[in-house]
Scaffold this active site. Structure first.
Site, PDB file in Angstrom:
ATOM      1  N   TYR A 157     -54.575   3.628  23.824  1.00  0.00           N
ATOM      2  CA  TYR A 157     -54.562   2.569  22.797  1.00  0.00           C
ATOM      3  C   TYR A 157     -53.248   1.786  22.877  1.00  0.00           C
ATOM      4  O   TYR A 157     -53.222   0.552  22.809  1.00  0.00           O
ATOM      5  CB  TYR A 157     -54.746   3.178  21.404  1.00  0.00           C
ATOM      6  CG  TYR A 157     -54.505   2.193  20.286  1.00  0.00           C
ATOM      7  CD1 TYR A 157     -55.354   1.106  20.096  1.00  0.00           C
ATOM      8  CD2 TYR A 157     -53.413   2.339  19.433  1.00  0.00           C
ATOM      9  CE1 TYR A 157     -55.120   0.182  19.076  1.00  0.00           C
ATOM     10  CE2 TYR A 157     -53.169   1.431  18.411  1.00  0.00           C
ATOM     11  CZ  TYR A 157     -54.023   0.358  18.244  1.00  0.00           C
ATOM     12  OH  TYR A 157     -53.783  -0.554  17.243  1.00  0.00           O
ATOM     13  N   ARG A 197     -53.519  -8.117  24.881  1.00  0.00           N
ATOM     14  CA  ARG A 197     -54.576  -7.272  24.312  1.00  0.00           C
ATOM     15  C   ARG A 197     -55.762  -8.072  23.782  1.00  0.00           C
ATOM     16  O   ARG A 197     -56.712  -7.502  23.248  1.00  0.00           O
ATOM     17  CB  ARG A 197     -54.002  -6.433  23.163  1.00  0.00           C
ATOM     18  CG  ARG A 197     -52.988  -5.434  23.652  1.00  0.00           C
ATOM     19  CD  ARG A 197     -52.169  -4.874  22.504  1.00  0.00           C
ATOM     20  NE  ARG A 197     -52.849  -3.901  21.693  1.00  0.00           N
ATOM     21  CZ  ARG A 197     -52.991  -2.622  21.985  1.00  0.00           C
ATOM     22  NH1 ARG A 197     -52.510  -2.153  23.110  1.00  0.00           N
ATOM     23  NH2 ARG A 197     -53.592  -1.804  21.157  1.00  0.00           N
ATOM     24  N   HIS A 247     -50.113 -11.188  22.161  1.00  0.00           N
ATOM     25  CA  HIS A 247     -50.436  -9.870  21.618  1.00  0.00           C
ATOM     26  C   HIS A 247     -50.286  -8.795  22.703  1.00  0.00           C
ATOM     27  O   HIS A 247     -51.041  -7.818  22.738  1.00  0.00           O
ATOM     28  CB  HIS A 247     -51.861  -9.862  21.061  1.00  0.00           C
ATOM     29  CG  HIS A 247     -52.018  -9.071  19.799  1.00  0.00           C
ATOM     30  ND1 HIS A 247     -51.901  -9.617  18.550  1.00  0.00           N
ATOM     31  CD2 HIS A 247     -52.285  -7.759  19.589  1.00  0.00           C
ATOM     32  CE1 HIS A 247     -52.106  -8.688  17.632  1.00  0.00           C
ATOM     33  NE2 HIS A 247     -52.338  -7.536  18.231  1.00  0.00           N
ATOM     34  N   TYR A 289     -51.712  -9.393   8.150  1.00  0.00           N
ATOM     35  CA  TYR A 289     -53.060  -9.719   8.609  1.00  0.00           C
ATOM     36  C   TYR A 289     -53.710 -10.466   7.453  1.00  0.00           C
ATOM     37  O   TYR A 289     -53.521 -10.086   6.298  1.00  0.00           O
ATOM     38  CB  TYR A 289     -53.859  -8.454   8.921  1.00  0.00           C
ATOM     39  CG  TYR A 289     -53.797  -8.041  10.370  1.00  0.00           C
ATOM     40  CD1 TYR A 289     -54.481  -8.749  11.334  1.00  0.00           C
ATOM     41  CD2 TYR A 289     -53.044  -6.942  10.760  1.00  0.00           C
ATOM     42  CE1 TYR A 289     -54.416  -8.378  12.674  1.00  0.00           C
ATOM     43  CE2 TYR A 289     -52.971  -6.556  12.098  1.00  0.00           C
ATOM     44  CZ  TYR A 289     -53.661  -7.285  13.043  1.00  0.00           C
ATOM     45  OH  TYR A 289     -53.609  -6.927  14.353  1.00  0.00           O
ATOM     46  N   GLN A 347     -45.402  -8.269   8.719  1.00  0.00           N
ATOM     47  CA  GLN A 347     -46.476  -9.050   9.351  1.00  0.00           C
ATOM     48  C   GLN A 347     -47.762  -8.881   8.566  1.00  0.00           C
ATOM     49  O   GLN A 347     -48.245  -7.765   8.379  1.00  0.00           O
ATOM     50  CB  GLN A 347     -46.676  -8.612  10.810  1.00  0.00           C
ATOM     51  CG  GLN A 347     -47.854  -9.292  11.503  1.00  0.00           C
ATOM     52  CD  GLN A 347     -49.092  -8.404  11.517  1.00  0.00           C
ATOM     53  OE1 GLN A 347     -49.005  -7.210  11.762  1.00  0.00           O
ATOM     54  NE2 GLN A 347     -50.245  -8.991  11.222  1.00  0.00           N
ATOM     55  N   LYS A 397     -47.034 -15.960  14.406  1.00  0.00           N
ATOM     56  CA  LYS A 397     -47.008 -15.159  15.648  1.00  0.00           C
ATOM     57  C   LYS A 397     -48.339 -15.322  16.377  1.00  0.00           C
ATOM     58  O   LYS A 397     -49.395 -15.340  15.748  1.00  0.00           O
ATOM     59  CB  LYS A 397     -46.792 -13.689  15.278  1.00  0.00           C
ATOM     60  CG  LYS A 397     -46.865 -12.715  16.435  1.00  0.00           C
ATOM     61  CD  LYS A 397     -46.452 -11.321  15.966  1.00  0.00           C
ATOM     62  CE  LYS A 397     -46.445 -10.314  17.079  1.00  0.00           C
ATOM     63  NZ  LYS A 397     -47.780  -9.779  17.405  1.00  0.00           N
ATOM     64  N   SER A 419     -46.164  -3.902  10.574  1.00  0.00           N
ATOM     65  CA  SER A 419     -47.527  -4.442  10.568  1.00  0.00           C
ATOM     66  C   SER A 419     -48.250  -4.050   9.277  1.00  0.00           C
ATOM     67  O   SER A 419     -48.022  -2.962   8.734  1.00  0.00           O
ATOM     68  CB  SER A 419     -48.291  -3.864  11.770  1.00  0.00           C
ATOM     69  OG  SER A 419     -49.683  -4.003  11.584  1.00  0.00           O
ATOM     70  N   ARG A 435     -61.452  -3.870  24.567  1.00  0.00           N
ATOM     71  CA  ARG A 435     -60.562  -2.912  25.234  1.00  0.00           C
ATOM     72  C   ARG A 435     -61.357  -1.708  25.735  1.00  0.00           C
ATOM     73  O   ARG A 435     -61.671  -0.788  24.963  1.00  0.00           O
ATOM     74  CB  ARG A 435     -59.466  -2.473  24.260  1.00  0.00           C
ATOM     75  CG  ARG A 435     -58.697  -3.666  23.725  1.00  0.00           C
ATOM     76  CD  ARG A 435     -57.627  -3.316  22.742  1.00  0.00           C
ATOM     77  NE  ARG A 435     -57.099  -4.538  22.147  1.00  0.00           N
ATOM     78  CZ  ARG A 435     -56.577  -4.622  20.931  1.00  0.00           C
ATOM     79  NH1 ARG A 435     -56.475  -3.537  20.176  1.00  0.00           N
ATOM     80  NH2 ARG A 435     -56.129  -5.771  20.468  1.00  0.00           N
TER      81      ARG A 435
HETATM   82  C1  LIG Z   1     -50.682  -0.596  20.165  1.00  0.00           C
HETATM   83  C2  LIG Z   1     -50.387  -1.984  19.700  1.00  0.00           C
HETATM   84  C3  LIG Z   1     -50.724  -2.354  18.415  1.00  0.00           C
HETATM   85  C4  LIG Z   1     -50.401  -3.628  17.958  1.00  0.00           C
HETATM   86  N1  LIG Z   1     -50.656  -3.962  16.650  1.00  0.00           N
HETATM   87  C5  LIG Z   1     -50.241  -5.161  16.168  1.00  0.00           C
HETATM   88  C6  LIG Z   1     -50.373  -5.468  14.784  1.00  0.00           C
HETATM   89  O1  LIG Z   1     -50.846  -4.676  13.979  1.00  0.00           O
HETATM   90  N2  LIG Z   1     -49.947  -6.682  14.375  1.00  0.00           N
HETATM   91  C7  LIG Z   1     -49.382  -7.605  15.237  1.00  0.00           C
HETATM   92  O2  LIG Z   1     -48.978  -8.687  14.813  1.00  0.00           O
HETATM   93  N3  LIG Z   1     -49.258  -7.322  16.553  1.00  0.00           N
HETATM   94  C8  LIG Z   1     -49.646  -6.125  17.027  1.00  0.00           C
HETATM   95  N4  LIG Z   1     -49.455  -5.822  18.347  1.00  0.00           N
HETATM   96  C9  LIG Z   1     -48.826  -6.815  19.232  1.00  0.00           C
HETATM   97  C10 LIG Z   1     -47.303  -6.675  19.210  1.00  0.00           C
HETATM   98  O3  LIG Z   1     -46.771  -7.098  17.993  1.00  0.00           O
HETATM   99  C11 LIG Z   1     -46.648  -7.503  20.308  1.00  0.00           C
HETATM  100  O4  LIG Z   1     -47.125  -8.815  20.238  1.00  0.00           O
HETATM  101  C12 LIG Z   1     -46.898  -6.945  21.698  1.00  0.00           C
HETATM  102  O5  LIG Z   1     -46.854  -5.539  21.709  1.00  0.00           O
HETATM  103  C13 LIG Z   1     -45.857  -7.487  22.653  1.00  0.00           C
HETATM  104  O6  LIG Z   1     -46.107  -7.075  23.964  1.00  0.00           O
HETATM  105  P1  LIG Z   1     -45.371  -5.837  24.669  1.00  0.00           P
HETATM  106  O7  LIG Z   1     -46.034  -4.611  24.142  1.00  0.00           O
HETATM  107  O8  LIG Z   1     -45.656  -6.089  26.094  1.00  0.00           O
HETATM  108  O9  LIG Z   1     -43.917  -5.895  24.314  1.00  0.00           O
HETATM  109  C14 LIG Z   1     -49.769  -4.548  18.820  1.00  0.00           C
HETATM  110  C15 LIG Z   1     -49.437  -4.166  20.116  1.00  0.00           C
HETATM  111  C16 LIG Z   1     -49.726  -2.893  20.560  1.00  0.00           C
HETATM  112  C17 LIG Z   1     -49.305  -2.501  21.955  1.00  0.00           C
END
Ligand SMILES: Cc1cc2nc3c(=O)[nH]c(=O)nc-3n(C[C@H](O)[C@H](O)[C@H](O)COP(=O)(O)O)c2cc1C
Length: 389
Positions: A35, A289, A286, A140, A138, A262, A117, A175
């Protein structure tokens, strides 16, 4: 004298984020590691994020006088000790128990921003207490106006200086690993997942110690004793992923602090953010993702920073894994950077020491780059940019 003044010290057994990732993989059940680690679809966007950042080259100046290289960076009226922070990550406690608290504390001590988050596993109030009101939040986007307003009021009451709203999750990313593992929103505990847990005793012990992770910020809005299926339905009903101008305007009117969008990935959304009176944008996909067919973040970052950098604070995340990556991103136009996975790998690899270690490691690497290329101030990085194609 600032209370948050931390010595920079890292464990020499783990001198790279990849070392932390390898150790994290050994310590977390596979469904939780995948995940964290995965992108979406074929992981093309995930891989490109890092490889495109690494195409950026920096020019060193060796025969130039050098006094001191300083990482301190002003953002929204606060001077941070380094130009990077911890991005919001959902379900953090599932990947490593108590990790939001470990990371928030480390960020506070190192004087860098931590973003909580909405769907993390600690509450706004708890994280704010640990960071003396310095953590960002942050949001949602909630479907119900009353829930939206209540969360915003709680963030304000907790002293949160910056509210981050998200535009890049109009749908959940596709995913394959999470689908195979049965890890949906919320996670399912299948026999296979249970067996994976049995193989990770430290994770299992810590989960018992800190308790089953919960969406602590959302607790007041959730009916009690939901089973997993009901919880999934609750999440679907509670959040309307797609953000638009009509949804942003009332938040701008209500929120007196700094407001950041963001997930910006193109010039037109950056322009809208400026028109709507936002204070900053995080150019982000993100962490690869959401849209496997999308651009890597460094590409729109370069264009957006050039066109709008004097009108709004431009930050970036997605793909950074080292001090040189931070340097390359700032040289390409970002004023500030964030990382998600890197810090989670750190805390999963080293537990309580993981936040401090990862921040110290990145600070040390960035300091070395600055001294090597003769860059005395973070603002001077663009002078060292050679190319990014
Ligand atoms: C496991 C996971 C969960 C995430 N959950 C959120 C979230 O709840 N809210 C959000 O704004 N971004 C979320 N993100 C995105 C991160 O804030 C961020 O944009 C991203 O991890 C940046 O890329 P990096 O992991 O390569 O540094 C998540 C990323 C990951 C890896």
């Amino acid at each position: 004298m600032a209370k948050n003044k931390k010595e920079i010290r890292y464990d020499s057994r783990y001198p790279s984020i990849e070392d932390l990732r390898t150790r994290a993989q050994k310590r977390i059940p596979r469904f939780a590691f995948e995940y964290l680690d995965g992108g979406c679809n074929e992981d093309i966007n995930l891989d490109k994020n890092t490889s495109d950042i690494r195409k950026v080259e920096l020019l060193p100046y060796y025969l130039t006088s050098h006094t001191e290289s300083k990482m301190k960076t002003e953002l929204f009226g606060h001077t941070y000790d380094a130009p990077f922070g911890i991005a919001p990550v959902g379900l953090q406690g599932l990947m490593w128990p108590n990790s939001p608290e470990v990371l928030a504390k480390a960020a506070f001590e190192h004087n860098i921003p931590f973003i909580l988050s909405t769907v993390s596993t600690s509450s706004i109030e708890r994280i704010s207490e640990l960071t003396e009101g310095q953590a960002w939040f942050q949001l949602y986007h909630p479907t119900e106006t009353s829930v939206r307003d209540d969360i915003i009021k709680r963030a304000e009451a907790a002293g949160c200086p910056v509210l981050v709203i998200l535009c890049d999750v109009p749908t959940f990313g596709f995913r394959p690993r999470d689908i195979r593992n049965g890890l949906a929103m919320p996670p399912k505990m299948s026999i296979t997942n249970m067996l994976q847990i049995l193989g990770k005793p430290q994770w299992a012990y810590n989960t018992l110690r800190y308790g089953q992770p919960n969406f602590e910020t959302l607790r007041p809005y959730m009916p009690k004793n939901l089973n997993l299926k009901q919880l999934g339905k609750f999440m679907d009903q509670t959040f309307s992923g797609r953000l638009n101008e009509e949804r942003i305007r009332p938040i701008r009117d209500m929120w007196k602090g700094k407001l950041v969008l963001k997930g910006v990935a193109n010039e037109s959304d950056a322009e809208k953010a400026i028109e709507l009176g936002l204070d900053g944008i995080i150019v982000s996909n993100h962490g690869g993702r959401q849209l496997d067919a999308g651009e890597s973040t460094i590409r729109p970052l370069t264009r957006i920073a050039k066109d709008y950098g004097d009108k709004i604070r431009v930050m970036m995340d997605s793909g950074l894994r080292s001090g040189p990556d931070i340097a390359r991103t700032i040289a390409s136009g970002a004023e500030f950077t964030f990382m998600g996975r890197s810090f989670m790998y750190g805390v999963a690899a080293l537990g309580k020491k993981g936040g401090d270690h990862t921040i110290s490691l990145l600070k040390t690497q960035l300091q070395q780059v600055m001294e090597q290329i003769c860059c005395e101030d973070v603002k001077d990085f663009p002078r060292h940019l050679i190319s990014n194609s």
